[in-house]
Design a protein around this motif. Structure first.
Motif, short mmCIF file in Angstrom:
data_model
loop_
_atom_site.label_atom_id
_atom_site.label_comp_id
_atom_site.label_asym_id
_atom_site.label_seq_id
_atom_site.Cartn_x
_atom_site.Cartn_y
_atom_site.Cartn_z
N THR A 151 20.41 -0.96 -9.34
CA THR A 151 20.12 0.47 -9.39
C THR A 151 20.45 1.07 -8.03
O THR A 151 20.59 0.32 -7.05
CB THR A 151 18.62 0.75 -9.64
N VAL A 152 20.55 2.38 -7.93
CA VAL A 152 20.64 2.96 -6.58
C VAL A 152 19.30 2.68 -5.90
O VAL A 152 18.27 2.55 -6.57
CB VAL A 152 20.90 4.49 -6.59
N PRO A 153 19.30 2.57 -4.55
CA PRO A 153 18.02 2.40 -3.86
C PRO A 153 17.15 3.62 -4.09
O PRO A 153 17.64 4.76 -4.05
CB PRO A 153 18.40 2.28 -2.38
N ARG A 154 15.86 3.37 -4.35
CA ARG A 154 14.96 4.48 -4.70
C ARG A 154 13.73 4.46 -3.80
O ARG A 154 13.19 3.40 -3.53
CB ARG A 154 14.53 4.35 -6.16
N LYS A 155 13.32 5.64 -3.41
CA LYS A 155 12.10 5.75 -2.62
C LYS A 155 10.90 5.83 -3.56
O LYS A 155 10.92 6.60 -4.53
CB LYS A 155 12.17 6.99 -1.74
N LEU A 156 9.89 5.03 -3.29
CA LEU A 156 8.68 5.05 -4.12
C LEU A 156 7.65 5.97 -3.50
O LEU A 156 7.51 6.02 -2.28
CB LEU A 156 8.08 3.65 -4.24
N SER A 157 6.93 6.68 -4.35
CA SER A 157 5.81 7.49 -3.86
C SER A 157 4.71 7.47 -4.91
O SER A 157 4.96 7.18 -6.08
CB SER A 157 6.26 8.92 -3.57
N LEU A 158 3.50 7.74 -4.43
CA LEU A 158 2.35 7.69 -5.33
C LEU A 158 1.82 9.10 -5.53
O LEU A 158 1.52 9.80 -4.57
CB LEU A 158 1.29 6.79 -4.70
N ARG A 159 1.75 9.52 -6.80
CA ARG A 159 1.23 10.86 -7.09
C ARG A 159 -0.02 10.73 -7.95
O ARG A 159 -0.16 9.79 -8.71
CB ARG A 159 2.27 11.67 -7.87
N PRO A 165 0.83 -1.21 0.00
CA PRO A 165 0.00 0.00 0.00
C PRO A 165 0.86 1.26 0.00
O PRO A 165 1.98 1.24 0.52
CB PRO A 165 -0.75 -0.11 1.34
N LEU A 166 0.36 2.32 -0.59
CA LEU A 166 1.04 3.61 -0.54
C LEU A 166 -0.03 4.68 -0.41
O LEU A 166 -1.10 4.58 -1.02
CB LEU A 166 1.83 3.88 -1.82
N GLN A 167 0.30 5.71 0.35
CA GLN A 167 -0.61 6.83 0.47
C GLN A 167 -0.36 7.79 -0.68
O GLN A 167 0.80 8.09 -0.99
CB GLN A 167 -0.33 7.53 1.79
N VAL A 168 -1.44 8.26 -1.29
CA VAL A 168 -1.28 9.24 -2.38
C VAL A 168 -0.74 10.53 -1.77
O VAL A 168 -1.28 11.03 -0.78
CB VAL A 168 -2.63 9.49 -3.07
N GLU A 169 0.33 11.05 -2.36
CA GLU A 169 0.98 12.26 -1.83
C GLU A 169 -0.02 13.39 -1.65
O GLU A 169 -0.83 13.66 -2.55
CB GLU A 169 2.06 12.73 -2.82
#
Ligand code: FRU
Length: 495
Positions: free
Chosen positions: A312-320, A217-221
């Motif tokens: 890859t470099v570690p990447r932070k995921l976010s939901l827009r 799950p991700l919260q929409v920004e």
């Protein structure tokens, strides 16, 4: 924890200096990404005898910050059930598995067994799911005596379990792929699994086999809305050829994942970000993604000696959410910036309709950040041999392009340097936007608008790139380039 494998500073041609790569031999997918007791674990598909794919083990590295890595002994070896294919790892805090002893919390790895004998005999039930546990934070592992925990009733491609704890239903959930779709299972103890749903037979991209699922799950920004994201790698069938990573936005109720999305969305439009998955159990709930920086089309042919592949470099995921569309953004972890200490240039402004040529020693291990509203420019990374890696922003045609056809060594495989690679710009607004570029000795990662649009590609220049040409063709917008910064090397003697 056992002593880390002693690491020297590796500096062979094309050796990444700030991306994770194995000290030697072949690596593919990241596996078992989990945080436990101050340590980020990175397991990975590993063949310790050659620099091409072979009988799979789980290699192992650990980190306190996901920048610097300590290389550990191999964690999981093939056994009588087969090779150890991709999978995940969880922290079994409540000892639901019963593997914990003397108050020690078990780490449990869930992976696919691949039986070579079964495959050779032409059967279609040779992939099953097994588990193993560790009571010393990943240093040593014990396989479960009653493996496999999920057998196979005749699905040829049946693999890559991603398991996580689902608070609402107080269950372990497993996402698994089965050829052209994903299946979801649940369990109370990580040993007994029950099928609860499947997804995707007629949604998304189907140009190849589905692999390496992830579900979270991700919260929409900027809102209270929460959505579930299902990541699915696919090989072949990616937009620029070979293997790539698609995702779906939807909802998950503990049994079924549903999504209204029919068209695929791509996490990365470049050719070299595959089989990526996210960490379980991160300290503040951040969703952190690592992908394998290669492509099955040519992965076994890239021109390195002694080792092959990097992450890859570690990447932070976010939901827009833009309009009614959800986008999964991915952007390097903030702490990667601590490597970008020394300036290689001063700040530069390239006015509208003009160009600039910069000689930059160290360009090939650097970070570039530019801010602009220009939708018509080129960035050329060149070396003394006139090899050139060309990036093109072509707003008129709504596309961003990476052209590595003349970037250096390309002839090692016909699919590597045969065409320009496209990314549709649809999501990019009209205003000022940022472009961040990470260039290492054999890769480039390009992030537009903080990870809204991303391309990751391997490159193998014969001599280091040391010249940057910026051709701004836009008649009204200037390009602002922050000082180019050297990225420090992450290879160091681990004390
Ligand atoms: C993805 C993959 C997985 C499999 C592993 C084998 O790159 O094909 O599906 O588990 O690699 O190494």
């Amino acid at each position: 924890m056992a002593e880390p494998v002693k690491v020297v500073e590796y500096s062979e041609p094309y050796r990444p200096q700030f991306h994770f790569s194995p000290t030697e031999k072949w690596m593919n997918d990241p596996n078992g990404l989990v945080f436990h007791e101050g340590i980020y674990h990175l397991f990975y598909q590993y063949y310790p005898d050659d620099i091409v794919w072979g009988p799979m083990h789980w290699g192992h590295a650990t980190s306190k910050d996901m920048i610097y890595w300590e290389h550990r002994p191999i964690a999981l070896y093939p056994d009588e059930h087969g090779l150890i294919f991709s999978g995940s790892a969880v922290v079994d805090k409540d000892n639901t598995s019963g593997f914990g002893k003397n108050g020690k919390t078990p780490l449990v790895a869930i992976f696919t067994y691949h039986s070579m004998e079964g495959e050779k005999a032409g059967r279609n039930d040779f992939q099953t799911q097994g588990i193993a546990y560790s009571l010393d934070n990943g240093a040593t592992w014990e396989k479960y005596a009653d493996n496999p925990v999920i057998g196979n009733e005749g699905i040829k491609d049946f693999r890559d379990p991603k398991v996580f704890w689902h608070e609402d239903t107080q269950s372990w959930i497993m996402a698994l792929v089965a050829g052209d779709h994903a299946k979801f299972y649940r369990s109370k103890n990580l040993k007994d699994w029950e099928l609860s749903g499947d997804f995707g037979k007629s949604q998304g991209a189907h140009g190849g086999v589905w692999e390496c699922p992830d579900l979270f799950p991700l919260q929409v920004e900027g809102s209270d809305e929460q959505k579930w994201v299902l990541i699915i790698s696919i090989n072949p069938g990616a937009p620029n050829g070979g293997s790539g990573t698609q995702y779906f936005i939807g909802d998950f109720d503990g049994e079924r994942f549903v999504s209204e999305q029919n068209e695929p969305k791509w996490l990365d439009h470049g050719t070299d970000n595959y089989a990526g998955v996210t960490y379980n159990n991160t300290p503040n709930g951040e969703r952190i993604f690592i992908g394998w920086m290669s492509n099955w089309d040519y992965a076994m042919h890239t021109p390195t000696d002694g080792w092959r592949s990097a992450m890859t470099v570690p990447r932070k995921l976010s939901l827009r959410k833009t309009g009614s569309e959800y986008v999964l953004a991915n952007f390097p972890l903030e702490q990667m910036d601590t490597l970008a200490q020394s300036k290689l240039t001063k700040e530069i402004e390239v006015a509208a309709a003009s160009s600039d040529t910069l000689k930059v020693e160290g360009l090939n291990q650097s970070q570039l950040v530019l801010k602009t509203a220009s939708k018509d420019f080129k960035l050329l990374f060149k070396n003394d041999l006139d090899e050139v890696l060309e990036l093109t922003m072509d707003g008129k045609n709504g596309a961003f392009m990476v052209d590595r056809r003349k970037s250096g060594k390309v002839g090692f495989h016909k699919e590597f340097g045969n065409k320009e690679h496209f990314m549709p710009l649809g999501l990019l607004g009209e205003d000022l936007y940022e472009m961040k570029i990470l260039l290492d000795w054999s890769s480039i990662e390009i992030f537009l608008d903080h990870g809204l649009l991303v391309m990751t590609e391997q490159v193998f220049p014969t001599a280091p790139y040391n010249t940057l040409i910026i051709e701004n063709k836009d008649e009204t917008s200037e390009i602002q380039l922050d000082p180019i910064k050297r990225m420090d090397s992450i290879w160091r003697d681990n004390k």
